[in-house]
Structure formats: structure tokens, C-alpha cells
Design a protein around this motif. Sequence first.
Motif, mmCIF file in Angstrom:
data_model
loop_
_atom_site.group_PDB
_atom_site.id
_atom_site.type_symbol
_atom_site.label_atom_id
_atom_site.label_comp_id
_atom_site.label_asym_id
_atom_site.label_seq_id
_atom_site.Cartn_x
_atom_site.Cartn_y
_atom_site.Cartn_z
ATOM 1 N N LEU A 110 1.437 -50.616 44.583
ATOM 2 C CA LEU A 110 2.354 -51.130 44.984
ATOM 3 C C LEU A 110 2.588 -52.598 44.839
ATOM 4 O O LEU A 110 3.430 -53.429 45.095
ATOM 5 C CB LEU A 110 2.813 -50.376 46.176
ATOM 6 N N VAL A 111 1.252 -53.177 45.337
ATOM 7 C CA VAL A 111 1.042 -54.578 45.498
ATOM 8 C C VAL A 111 0.748 -55.355 44.360
ATOM 9 O O VAL A 111 -0.070 -55.025 43.533
ATOM 10 C CB VAL A 111 -0.022 -54.765 46.616
ATOM 11 N N GLY A 112 1.432 -56.477 44.187
ATOM 12 C CA GLY A 112 1.408 -57.239 43.029
ATOM 13 C C GLY A 112 0.098 -58.102 43.182
ATOM 14 O O GLY A 112 -0.739 -58.190 43.916
ATOM 15 N N ALA B 48 3.070 -74.775 43.027
ATOM 16 C CA ALA B 48 2.705 -75.525 42.085
ATOM 17 C C ALA B 48 1.537 -76.613 42.425
ATOM 18 O O ALA B 48 1.005 -77.069 41.623
ATOM 19 C CB ALA B 48 3.959 -76.594 41.816
ATOM 20 N N ASP B 49 1.216 -76.462 43.569
ATOM 21 C CA ASP B 49 0.037 -77.443 44.013
ATOM 22 C C ASP B 49 -1.289 -76.582 44.478
ATOM 23 O O ASP B 49 -2.032 -77.085 44.616
ATOM 24 C CB ASP B 49 0.255 -78.074 45.476
ATOM 25 N N GLY B 50 -1.102 -75.439 43.712
ATOM 26 C CA GLY B 50 -2.179 -74.476 43.705
ATOM 27 C C GLY B 50 -2.761 -74.034 45.236
ATOM 28 O O GLY B 50 -3.592 -73.308 45.385
ATOM 29 N N THR B 51 -1.700 -73.885 46.100
ATOM 30 C CA THR B 51 -1.707 -73.140 47.472
ATOM 31 C C THR B 51 -1.769 -71.812 47.084
ATOM 32 O O THR B 51 -0.803 -71.384 46.548
ATOM 33 C CB THR B 51 -0.872 -73.760 48.602
ATOM 34 N N ALA B 52 -2.598 -70.943 47.594
ATOM 35 C CA ALA B 52 -2.828 -69.642 47.548
ATOM 36 C C ALA B 52 -1.914 -68.712 48.731
ATOM 37 O O ALA B 52 -1.967 -69.561 49.645
ATOM 38 C CB ALA B 52 -4.111 -69.031 47.363
ATOM 39 N N TYR B 53 -1.210 -67.784 48.258
ATOM 40 C CA TYR B 53 -0.505 -66.881 49.242
ATOM 41 C C TYR B 53 -0.865 -65.639 48.960
ATOM 42 O O TYR B 53 -1.286 -65.040 47.968
ATOM 43 C CB TYR B 53 1.100 -67.315 49.249
#
Length: 148
Positions: A50-52, A58-63
Motif C-alpha cells: 500500500l505504501v509507495g 527539487a532540492d533533494g530533501t527526502a520525505y
Amino acid sequence: METTDASVPLGNKRFDTKIAVLLRTDLEVWQRLNVTAFMVSGLGSRVPELVGEPYEDADGTAYLPMFRQPVLVLEGTKETLTKAHIRALSRDVDLAVFTSDLFATGNDRDNRAAVRAVGRDSLDLVGLAVYGPKNGVDKIVKGARMHG
């Protein structure tokens, strides 16, 4: 763009499954939000597909990654939740519950103990989250209305 196969972009995919959250109508706004967050957290651990993928700006910050498909949030009376619970138990779906007792606990161990202390037919349900085949989930939440 990420795809499920060579021809169907995920963004345009019609899902044959559904995630639905059903909340009792008499909850305060903060309770509705809290209950929803707690219940859907279980679905991602139970059904990892279920999780993508993780997000990145655009600055490369991961979430953190999120569900691949929408979550339908509904509301209904205590009776509606009771009927939905019974229907869900009779189907092959993933199910999370939140009872009124959990508002008085402060940790996962006490939450699990509070649910364990009450028989299935006596749970004072204030919310449930369900994941399964779209048609089956629709039948489970029959009688509920869109939250709003």
C-alpha cells in the motif's frame, strides 16, 4: 513517471482495492484526526504494498513515503460502525479498530490491553479502518456518508 507496467502510469491507475476509514459522528474534531491517524498507521505495516516510494523535493530533501492510493474517510452512527464491524469480520479484509477506551490510555501496550479486555461484540467502536477489494469495502461501509 513510475508505472505499474509498461502502459499504465500509477497516477492514472484505477484501484481494484479501497482504503476506508469510518468514524463515529459524535467525535470531537481532534478525536477524528487522532483516530484516523492511528488506524491507518496499521494498514501500512500490515499491507506493505500500500505504501509507495519516498518523496523528494527539487532540492533533494527526502520525505517519508505515503499510501499509493486515496483514503476514503466516512462517518456514521454507533450503529453504523457496529454493522460495518460485523460485515468486515465476515470478509477477507485488513481491519483496524479504535475504541472509546483508547482515549484514556497513553501508550501502545495499554491500548492493546484495553481492546483485549472487551469481547468483540461489546467493543465501543469510535472508528475502524479497512482495506480490501473495492466492492467488498463498499459493502462493509454501506450506510455511512462522506466525512465533512
